[in-house]
Design an enzyme around this catalytic site. Structure first.
Site, PDB file in Angstrom:
ATOM      1  N   GLY A 256       1.165   1.996   4.728  1.00  7.34           N
ATOM      2  CA  GLY A 256       1.089   2.843   3.548  1.00  7.34           C
ATOM      3  C   GLY A 256       2.447   3.437   3.266  1.00  7.34           C
ATOM      4  O   GLY A 256       3.325   3.450   4.123  1.00  7.34           O
ATOM      5  N   THR A 257       2.595   3.914   2.034  1.00  8.09           N
ATOM      6  CA  THR A 257       3.844   4.587   1.699  1.00  8.09           C
ATOM      7  C   THR A 257       3.520   5.858   0.930  1.00  8.09           C
ATOM      8  O   THR A 257       2.498   5.939   0.255  1.00  8.09           O
ATOM      9  CB  THR A 257       4.756   3.715   0.809  1.00  8.09           C
ATOM     10  OG1 THR A 257       4.021   3.358  -0.363  1.00  8.09           O
ATOM     11  CG2 THR A 257       5.219   2.462   1.511  1.00  8.09           C
TER      12      THR A 257
ATOM     13  N   ALA B 131       7.786   8.819   2.571  1.00  9.31           N
ATOM     14  CA  ALA B 131       7.418   8.335   3.898  1.00  9.31           C
ATOM     15  C   ALA B 131       7.039   6.864   3.896  1.00  9.31           C
ATOM     16  O   ALA B 131       6.630   6.313   2.881  1.00  9.31           O
ATOM     17  CB  ALA B 131       6.240   9.152   4.432  1.00  9.31           C
ATOM     18  N   SER B 132       7.221   6.270   5.055  1.00  8.21           N
ATOM     19  CA  SER B 132       6.671   4.941   5.299  1.00  8.21           C
ATOM     20  C   SER B 132       5.705   5.132   6.463  1.00  8.21           C
ATOM     21  O   SER B 132       6.078   5.671   7.502  1.00  8.21           O
ATOM     22  CB  SER B 132       7.799   3.981   5.687  1.00  8.21           C
ATOM     23  OG  SER B 132       7.250   2.788   6.200  1.00  8.21           O
ATOM     24  N   VAL B 133       4.455   4.746   6.275  1.00  8.97           N
ATOM     25  CA  VAL B 133       3.464   4.919   7.345  1.00  8.97           C
ATOM     26  C   VAL B 133       3.311   3.568   8.059  1.00  8.97           C
ATOM     27  O   VAL B 133       3.033   2.548   7.424  1.00  8.97           O
ATOM     28  CB  VAL B 133       2.115   5.418   6.785  1.00  8.97           C
ATOM     29  CG1 VAL B 133       1.129   5.665   7.920  1.00  8.97           C
ATOM     30  CG2 VAL B 133       2.309   6.686   5.972  1.00  8.97           C
TER      31      VAL B 133
ATOM     32  N   ASP C 137      -4.640  19.547  -2.124  1.00  4.40           N
ATOM     33  CA  ASP C 137      -4.262  18.272  -2.747  1.00  4.40           C
ATOM     34  C   ASP C 137      -5.356  17.235  -2.479  1.00  4.40           C
ATOM     35  O   ASP C 137      -5.071  16.101  -2.120  1.00  4.40           O
ATOM     36  CB  ASP C 137      -2.902  17.815  -2.195  1.00  4.40           C
ATOM     37  CG  ASP C 137      -2.248  16.744  -3.060  1.00  4.40           C
ATOM     38  OD1 ASP C 137      -2.657  16.598  -4.230  1.00  4.40           O
ATOM     39  OD2 ASP C 137      -1.336  16.059  -2.565  1.00  4.40           O
TER      40      ASP C 137
END
Ligand SMILES: Nc1ncnc2c1ncn2[C@@H]1O[C@H](COP(=O)(O)OP(=O)(O)OP(=O)(O)O)[C@@H](O)[C@H]1O
Length: 494
Positions: free
Chosen positions: A17-18, A22-24, A137
């Site tokens: 994920g991104t 962030a880059s997950v 959120d």
């Protein structure tokens, strides 16, 4: 093949994920335990937000997430550390992917599935509120699933402490995503009440595959109609809701926060206390395979139907985010590889795969499939949720057309959608980076990655980097409907 970075104790695997900053990545330790690790490139975050803002934001995210550890419907926080270039946050891996990636836009899920997930959502939120933490959120992007299909709340980036040692305070930063944000968010507000509002919108989206309005912040459009009807609407799609669901949703969507249902009243509502399918006594999923099958059977893209007007569902407009937006230039957004490339694995080129074997096992094919019983066949062999609902996005298709032909047709389709686009070609892989505004005027961006699998088979993957998963799926559906059958494989035998 794994990479390592200085001081990071685990092996780094593929990107799952991104986020905006962030880059997950999937990571695993020496005991082969798997984690999801959020890597933040410090230089990039500092450039976009300023060093003090981002340092404060990450410190608060980590502190509040740690405080909310210990509930089955909240992603577990393990640890955080940093080196000169990277900050990382080690989290429980949600192996079932994003919940809303498995929901058909404008259709939604069956009522018993919505009851199951809504109960888990409210239990997670109720626990957060018992710790004095408001999420602020809540939206589809932040609702993940574990390997058994249980809901997990994630992303504490905008969480805030509103109650501590018996004292509470009002909050005042206008955060959240417009379709999910409560009307009072622009002034001083009670953090718990804005979460209740967002959960009401999420329940509506679960049941109808759409949000009720673009935003409740101004008295415009569908929200104005809702207000004019005394917050007891009787028109479509409200009239499709069962009386129980209608009562819960309208109780949560009271504009006056003091009249909004509190968490306890929601959890004790007859709609949630009656027997809920798929739920064990301790609130977990009782039959992950049946639940996954029910979700997948609702996903369908009919390539025989003439495509609808593309420009209706996606058009450029002025973006109106209430979330404090950070100015990120197009080149920053598009160069995810330059920012996070140090973590990347080399791309495998032309892996010789058995095409039919691969496709027979890939649940994403079922959304186009003319072969009856595809999901039932997978379910017959599956023991876990993720074998039917995989963590990877379902917004992908296979093609036997040539890569260049697919790219040309994609260009045609994207031009009709007025989507801004840049491309990048690496060995074995071509990427089309896309950016558009959805019908709610929220930013949607990601990439369309074409990968040659061998045996003249191309995998075309629509990978969202930010935006609403329901809207990303709508975008995907519009593009594949435009490409049609000559390009999109609809059957394992074709
Ligand atoms: N624990 C996890 N397990 C599996 N996937 C995850 C996990 N955490 C995040 N992801 C994936 O990565 C994506 C981005 O994560 P997240 O929203 O936490 O990043 P972010 O940088 O905070 O995003 P934002 O742009 O909203 O600030 C998620 O939408 C999800 O697809």
């Amino acid at each position: 093949m794994t990479k390592s970075i200085e001081n990071f104790p685990c092996h780094i695997g593929k990107e799952i994920g991104t986020g905006a900053f962030a880059s997950v990545r999937l990571c695993y330790d020496e005991n082969a335990k798997i984690y999801a690790v959020k890597f933040i490139n410090k230089k990039f975050a500092t450039k976009c937000m300023g060093s003090s803002v981002w340092a404060r934001r990450i410190a608060s995210e980590v502190q509040l997430h740690r405080l909310c550890n210990g509930h089955k419907n909240i992603i577990h926080f393990y640890d955080t550390a940093e080196n000169l270039h990277w900050r990382w946050v080690t989290l429980e891996f949600a192996q079932g992917g994003d919940l809303f990636d498995k929901i058909e836009p404008d259709v939604g899920v069956d009522e018993d599935v919505a009851q199951f997930y809504f109960a888990q959502l409210m239990e997670g939120i109720s626990f957060m509120h018992s710790k004095g933490v408001a999420h602020r959120d809540l939206k589809p992007e932040n609702i993940l699933l574990d390997y058994n299909g249980n809901l997990k709340l994630s992303d504490f980036g905008f969480a805030s402490l509103y109650a501590y040692k018996g004292k509470s305070r009002l909050l005042n930063s206008p955060v959240g995503s417009p379709p999910y944000a409560a009307p009072e968010i622009t002034g001083q507000y009670d953090g718990a009440k804005v979460d209740i509002w967002s959960c009401g919108i999420i329940l509506f989206a679960l049941l109808s595959g759409n949000t009720p309005w673009d935003e409740a912040i101004s008295n415009t459009g569908d929200y104005l109609i809702y207000r004019k009807q005394g917050e007891r609407p009787s028109s479509y799609p409200w009239n499709r809701l069962s009386p129980g669901a209608y009562s819960v949703i309208t109780g949560m969507l009271r504009t006056d926060p003091s009249k909004r249902f509190p968490t306890k009243r929601i959890l004790q509502h007859p709609w949630l206390t009656s027997n809920i399918s798929f739920r064990t006594d301790n609130g977990n999923c009782s039959d992950p395979v049946a639940l996954a099958s029910r979700l997948m059977l609702k996903l369908h893209i009919d390539l025989d139907k003439p495509r609808s007007s593309l420009t209706d569902s996606a058009s450029y407009g002025t973006i109106s985010m209430t979330q404090p937006t950070t100015k990120v230039s197009d080149s920053d957004i598009h160069d995810h590889t330059a920012i996070y490339g140090h973590l990347s694995q080399p791309v495998q080129v032309n892996e010789e795969v058995d095409a039919s074997e691969l496709m027979e096992k890939d649940p994403s094919l079922s959304q186009f499939c003319n072969t009856n019983g595809f999901i039932e066949r997978l379910a017959g062999k599956a023991t876990n949720f993720y074998e039917i609902c995989p963590p990877e996005r379902l917004t992908r298709f296979y093609s036997k057309a040539s890569k260049q032909y697919i790219i040309d047709r994609l260009y045609d389709a994207l031009r009709l959608l007025a989507v801004s686009l840049t491309t990048k070609h690496t060995i074995g892989q071509s990427m089309l980076y896309v950016k558009l505004h959805d019908k709610r005027k929220c930013l949607l961006q990601g990439e369309i990655a074409l990968k040659t699998l061998g045996h003249n088979l191309e995998l075309v993957n629509f990978i969202k980097s930010s935006g609403d998963p329901l809207e990303w799926r709508t975008f995907f559906k519009n593009v594949v409907s435009s490409l049609g059958k000559p390009i999109v494989l609809t059957d394992i035998t074709s």
